[in-house]
Design a protein around this motif. Structure first.
Motif: not given
Length: 216
Positions: A9-15, A27-32, A60-67
């Motif tokens: 599955t392709d999981i969409e991410v808003e950056w 630099g540092p990064a976080v998943l939302l 990175a705002f992860v649309h994990y429900l895409d799965r």
């Protein structure tokens, strides 16, 4: 919109990139990670992402429900789908670590409600997570029994939360305290499952300071 592969599955991410400081330093990064409401409250999550990014973090705002093909969580499949979402979060960490301008040694997760439970479960077995911000999330059922070592965690919870009782916040605190893990906790006495007004602002400030402490 960006994406990465998890399983088939392709999981969409808003950056939401951190402001350019003119320096070619990663630099540092976080998943939302959103809550069980999924994308039905997407504007609120995007506001949170922009706020964190403005503090100097790639988000990175992860649309994990895409799965599972859902817009919001199907509670009848929650137990069944939870491990799938954890796998997505691990894959998201791998993807995030490879993004331009991201320091793979300074990754964190900001989780809201169900997203916070996913953050805790992921970090229990993935040392790449260096900090967690838990917005009124539950402690995954077997985590207390397994007693894994978790990364530094900020716990933010409303005392009047009728969806995830505040006792869950104290259970997470107890686990962290037993491990000797650095943590901070703030309980908002007049708030339920979500913050508004002064509490919302205070939580955002605490989030920034906590991430600065452990990811800068």
């Amino acid at each position: 919109m960006l994406s990465f592969a998890s399983g088939e599955t392709d999981i969409e991410v808003e950056w939401f990139g951190a402001p350019d400081n003119g320096l070619s330093i990663a630099g540092p990064a976080v998943l939302l990670l959103h809550g069980a409401d999924g994308l039905t409250f997407v504007d609120g999550y995007r506001l949170a992402a922009r706020t964190i990014a403005a503090s100097g973090y790639h988000v990175a705002f992860v649309h994990y429900l895409d799965r599972t093909g859902d817009r919001r969580v199907n509670y009848s499949r929650l137990r069944q789908d939870f491990p799938l979402w954890v796998g997505i979060v691990r894959d998201a960490l791998s993807w995030l670590a490879q993004q331009p301008g991201v320091d793979a040694e300074r990754l964190g997760i900001v989780g809201i409600s169900l997203g916070a439970a996913l953050a805790l479960e992921t970090a229990a077995s993935d040392g790449r997570v260096k900090a967690i911000v838990d917005y009124f999330g539950p402690l995954p059922e077997d985590l207390a029994a397994r007693r894994p070592r978790l990364p530094p965690t900020l716990i933010l919870h409303g005392a009047r939360d009728a969806i995830v009782p505040v006792s869950q916040a104290y259970s997470i605190e107890r686990l962290l305290k037993e491990q000797g893990t650095p943590y901070e906790i703030q309980i908002y006495p007049d708030h339920g499952h979500g913050f508004t007004g002064a509490a919302q602002f205070d939580a955002a400030v605490r989030t920034e300071h906590f991430l600065d402490r452990f990811l800068r």
